[in-house]
Design a protein around this motif. Structure first.
Motif, PDB file in Angstrom:
ATOM      1  N   ILE A   1       0.836  -1.201   0.000  1.00 17.01           N
ATOM      2  CA  ILE A   1       0.000   0.000   0.000  1.00 17.01           C
ATOM      3  C   ILE A   1       0.870   1.248   0.000  1.00 17.01           C
ATOM      4  CG2 ILE A   1      -1.727   1.311   1.296  1.00 17.01           C
ATOM      5  CD1 ILE A   1      -2.706  -1.444   2.360  1.00 17.01           C
ATOM      6  N   GLU A   2       1.951   1.229   0.774  1.00 16.34           N
ATOM      7  CA  GLU A   2       2.832   2.396   0.852  1.00 16.34           C
ATOM      8  C   GLU A   2       3.422   2.733  -0.511  1.00 16.34           C
ATOM      9  OE1 GLU A   2       6.626   4.067   3.438  1.00 16.34           O
ATOM     10  OE2 GLU A   2       6.138   1.936   3.509  1.00 16.34           O
TER      11      GLU A   2
ATOM     12  N   LYS B   1       0.055   3.927  -2.570  1.00 17.10           N
ATOM     13  CA  LYS B   1      -0.842   4.969  -2.067  1.00 17.10           C
ATOM     14  C   LYS B   1      -0.214   5.915  -1.056  1.00 17.10           C
ATOM     15  CE  LYS B   1      -4.446   3.270  -4.201  1.00 17.10           C
ATOM     16  NZ  LYS B   1      -5.036   3.952  -5.325  1.00 17.10           N
TER      17      LYS B   1
ATOM     18  N   ARG C   1       0.768   7.414   4.770  1.00 19.22           N
ATOM     19  CA  ARG C   1      -0.396   7.649   5.628  1.00 19.22           C
ATOM     20  C   ARG C   1      -1.475   6.609   5.382  1.00 19.22           C
ATOM     21  NH1 ARG C   1      -2.778  13.462   6.587  1.00 19.22           N
ATOM     22  NH2 ARG C   1      -0.856  13.447   7.767  1.00 19.22           N
ATOM     23  N   ARG C   2      -1.824   6.402   4.120  1.00 18.79           N
ATOM     24  CA  ARG C   2      -2.837   5.395   3.796  1.00 18.79           C
ATOM     25  C   ARG C   2      -2.375   4.001   4.195  1.00 18.79           C
ATOM     26  NH1 ARG C   2      -5.520   6.748  -2.035  1.00 18.79           N
ATOM     27  NH2 ARG C   2      -6.638   8.598  -1.354  1.00 18.79           N
ATOM     28  N   ALA C   3      -1.105   3.726   4.009  1.00 17.14           N
ATOM     29  CA  ALA C   3      -0.581   2.405   4.365  1.00 17.14           C
ATOM     30  C   ALA C   3      -0.759   2.135   5.851  1.00 17.14           C
ATOM     31  CB  ALA C   3       0.895   2.302   3.974  1.00 17.14           C
TER      32      ALA C   3
ATOM     33  N   ILE D   1      -2.913   3.588   7.948  1.00 15.89           N
ATOM     34  CA  ILE D   1      -4.342   3.520   8.282  1.00 15.89           C
ATOM     35  C   ILE D   1      -4.958   2.207   7.813  1.00 15.89           C
ATOM     36  CG2 ILE D   1      -6.601   4.552   7.781  1.00 15.89           C
ATOM     37  CD1 ILE D   1      -5.090   7.295   7.727  1.00 15.89           C
ATOM     38  N   ILE D   2      -4.715   1.842   6.570  1.00 16.77           N
ATOM     39  CA  ILE D   2      -5.307   0.609   6.033  1.00 16.77           C
ATOM     40  C   ILE D   2      -4.753  -0.614   6.739  1.00 16.77           C
ATOM     41  CG2 ILE D   2      -5.484  -0.855   3.977  1.00 16.77           C
ATOM     42  CD1 ILE D   2      -5.632   1.792   2.341  1.00 16.77           C
TER      43      ILE D   2
END
Length: 193
Positions: free
Chosen positions: A76-77, A80, A83-85, A87-88
């Motif tokens: 994810i990092e 995306k 931050r998204r990594a 959170i997800i």
């Protein structure tokens, strides 16, 4: 382990004296482990029961950290952003605990466990993003899960434990966001995967 070590730097080879102070950032995880053991070991468990729990929880802690804070977080990092990594990874880790409904958890117990797991998952994901080291999170996860398995369960203590986990995790997240150096500025140049 050996396959993953070739794909993800686990942390053994990136620690040096200059990063020794980052060990202090893991102290709140130690506090959570201590809290998890406050109920005392369940005297109805045999040595064999405890050994099986230790072996199972060692595997669960290792694999969950590898999957959620290793492979998933990095994938994810890269696509995306950090931050998204974080959170997800944290939220999916918490929601993954829904499978405990099959262990007989009641709805309120399950919601409490998922909430605590999300809080801890966010902390562990942020630590990995910042330090590029999976080992402390793995050790914490293993010890915490062992405690949750072999310690005497008290419903009143469980509510207090959840409040402590969430409280410590929120304060810990705020502290990490403000004080822990980024991986680039702390000298880490390796990336996961």
């Amino acid at each position: 382990f050996f396959y993953s070590k070739t794909r993800i730097p686990m942390g053994f080879d990136i620690f040096s004296k200059s990063e020794a102070k980052t060990v202090l950032y893991y102290l709140p995880l130690g506090a959570l482990v201590v809290i998890a053991y406050l109920g005392g070991v369940d005297s109805s468990l045999s040595f064999r029961d405890i050994l099986i729990a230790v072996l199972l929880m060692a595997n669960v802690g290792y694999l969950e950290e590898l999957l959620f804070r290793g492979y998933l977080l990095e994938a994810i990092e890269q696509d995306k952003g950090r931050r998204r990594a974080v959170i997800i990874s944290g939220i999916t880790f918490g929601l993954g605990h829904i499978v405990n409904i099959f262990r007989g958890y009641e709805a309120l117990e399950l919601v409490a466990q998922i909430t605590g797991a999300i809080a801890i998952g966010l902390v562990l994901a942020l630590l990995v993003v910042k330090t590029r080291n999976l080992i402390p999170g793995m050790l914490f996860h293993i010890l915490f899960n062992i405690g949750g398995t072999i310690i005497v369960q008290h419903s009143s203590r469980e509510a207090l434990l959840l409040l402590c986990i969430i409280g410590i995790s929120v304060l810990y997240l705020l502290f990490l966001l403000k004080h822990l150096p980024t991986s680039q500025s702390s000298g880490y140049t390796t990336r996961l995967v």
